[in-house]
Design a protein around this motif. Structure first.
Motif, mmCIF file in Angstrom:
data_model
loop_
_atom_site.group_PDB
_atom_site.id
_atom_site.type_symbol
_atom_site.label_atom_id
_atom_site.label_comp_id
_atom_site.label_asym_id
_atom_site.label_seq_id
_atom_site.Cartn_x
_atom_site.Cartn_y
_atom_site.Cartn_z
ATOM 1 N N TYR A 213 0.856 -1.199 0.000
ATOM 2 C CA TYR A 213 0.000 0.000 0.000
ATOM 3 C C TYR A 213 0.890 1.245 0.000
ATOM 4 O O TYR A 213 0.603 2.245 -0.646
ATOM 5 C CB TYR A 213 -0.893 0.057 1.247
ATOM 6 N N LYS A 214 1.955 1.180 0.786
ATOM 7 C CA LYS A 214 2.859 2.312 0.926
ATOM 8 C C LYS A 214 3.529 2.625 -0.416
ATOM 9 O O LYS A 214 3.608 3.784 -0.811
ATOM 10 C CB LYS A 214 3.912 1.961 1.974
ATOM 11 N N ARG B 259 0.994 4.277 -2.652
ATOM 12 C CA ARG B 259 0.798 5.689 -2.299
ATOM 13 C C ARG B 259 1.954 6.538 -2.786
ATOM 14 O O ARG B 259 1.794 7.708 -3.122
ATOM 15 C CB ARG B 259 0.643 5.847 -0.776
#
Lengths: 214, 214
Positions: free
Chosen positions: B20-21, B24
Motif C-alpha cells: 500500500y505504501k 501511495r
C-alpha cells in the motif's frame, strides 16, 4: 521482588476475575478449589500459583478474599498504574486510548503521539496528542518506562529505537513487526492483524472448499 | 482453495501494508526484494509466500502493484468482509466495535450482544446491541459464521458453546479462557490481559529490584 513464572503471571488475571465475582456474590473467603472450578485450571496449579503472591490460606477454609485480591493485584502491579506513552493514533491507537480498563490493570496512557500534524494539540478521551517530534523530550522529562506502539508496521522499529534510547524499558507492540531490540528490553506482542488474517482465511477455506480442509 | 501455511498468512498483512505504501508513493511495480527490505523478512521467504497468492511476476521487474494487492486481499478474504456477531459489550467489546479497521480487513460486526438489559435496544458506532437471549435466533436467521467473544473469562465457554450450536465455525476469543470446542471449530485467541500482566510484572521486577532479574 522475585521473578514469577510467566505462565503463572498469565493465569493470575483469570483468578482475579473469578475472585472479584465471588466478592460481588458476598463471599468473604475463597478456596483454591473454588477458583479452580471457575477458571478450569487444576487446583494443584492454582495453589502453586497463589503461593507466589505470598498470601497464606487456612487449610479447608481458604483465603480471605480481600487479602487475596490485594496480593494478586500487587503481584500484577495493578494497584500502581504505570504511566506510559502511546505512539500511533490510528484506528487501533484510538481504540486503546478509549479502553479505560487498561488503567485499572496497571497501565495509564498519559500522552499519545502521531506524525499527523492535524492531530497534534488535540486530545482524545482526555489524553493529549502531541507531534512525534516531542517524544524524546517528554520521555526524558516525565521518566516514562513503558511505550505502546500502534503505528503502521514499517514505522515500528524506528519508534521502538527512539523509545528505548530515551529510557523506555518495556514495549507493548501492537504491530506485526518483529522488533529488534537489546535483550534487556521487555517486549510483549499483540498482533491482531495476523490473528484476523488466519481466522478469515481459514473461514474462507472452510466455507468455499470444505473438502480441501480435513 | 488450497490451504495456505499459517506463517504465510501471518506475514501477508505485513506485505500488504508495505505494498500500500509503495502504491501511495506512486509506484506501479514492486519486487519481492523491495517488500523484503520493508518488512524485514528474507526475500526468499517473501517469494515463497507470494507464490501462494497465485500472481506471477516478471523476473527483475516484479509484480504489478494493483494485481498483487488484489491477489493478497483475496487470499486474506479481505475483499469480502464477513459478517460477524460480537458478544460482550464491555470496555474491550466497545473498543472493537469502534475499531473501523476491522471491516477493511474482512470482518464486519453487524450486531452485538450483552446480558445487561440497559444496553439492549441501544446502538454504538451504528452497531445495534441486543440482549443475549436473542443470540441463537439471530445467528440462525442471518447465517452468521464468525463470533467475537469479549465477555468476562468465566462466561466465554458458555457463549462459545451457544455460538457453535447455532452455526458459528470460527471464534475470535479476546478472553483469557481456553475454549473447549469441537476440533473443527477455528479459534484464534488474543489475550490482552495476560500480555499486560506479564509486561507490568516484568517492569515492576526490573524497576524495583533490578538485581533479581538478569
Amino acid at each position: 521482588m522475585d521473578a514469577i513464572p510467566i505462565m503463572t503471571l498469565k493465569r493470575l488475571p483469570q483468578y482475579l476475575e473469578a475472585i472479584y465475582k465471588f466478592k460481588r456474590a458476598g463471599l468473604k473467603m475463597v478456596s483454591a478449589t473454588k477458583i479452580a472450578v471457575f477458571t478450569d485450571v487444576h487446583m494443584t496449579q492454582v495453589r502453586k500459583d497463589l503461593a507466589y503472591t505470598g498470601v497464606v490460606g487456612t487449610p479447608k477454609v481458604g483465603h480471605k478474599i480481600d487479602e487475596l485480591i490485594s496480593a494478586i493485584e500487587q503481584c500484577l502491579n495493578w494497584n500502581d498504574a504505570s504511566s506510559c506513552f502511546l505512539v500511533g493514533v490510528g484506528h487501533l491507537g484510538k481504540a486503546l486510548m478509549g479502553y479505560s480498563e487498561l488503567s485499572r490493570k496497571g497501565l495509564r496512557i498519559i500522552a499519545a503521539f502521531d506524525v499527523n500534524p492535524e492531530l497534534a494539540g488535540t486530545e482524545l478521551h482526555e489524553i493529549p496528542i502531541y507531534n512525534v517530534d516531542k517524544l524524546s523530550n517528554l520521555l526524558n522529562r516525565l521518566h516514562i518506562h513503558i511505550g505502546i506502539i500502534t503505528t503502521p508496521a514499517d514505522a515500528a522499529q524506528e519508534v521502538a529505537d527512539l523509545l528505548v534510547a530515551n529510557g523506555v524499558i518495556a514495549i507493548w507492540n501492537f504491530t506485526p513487526a518483529k522488533l529488534n531490540l537489546p535483550e534487556e528490553v521487555i517486549v510483549e506482542n499483540i498482533d491482531m492483524s495476523s490473528s484476523l488474517a488466519v481466522l478469515s482465511r481459514r473461514v474462507a477455506e472452510k466455507l468455499y472448499h470444505p473438502i480441501t480442509r480435513n
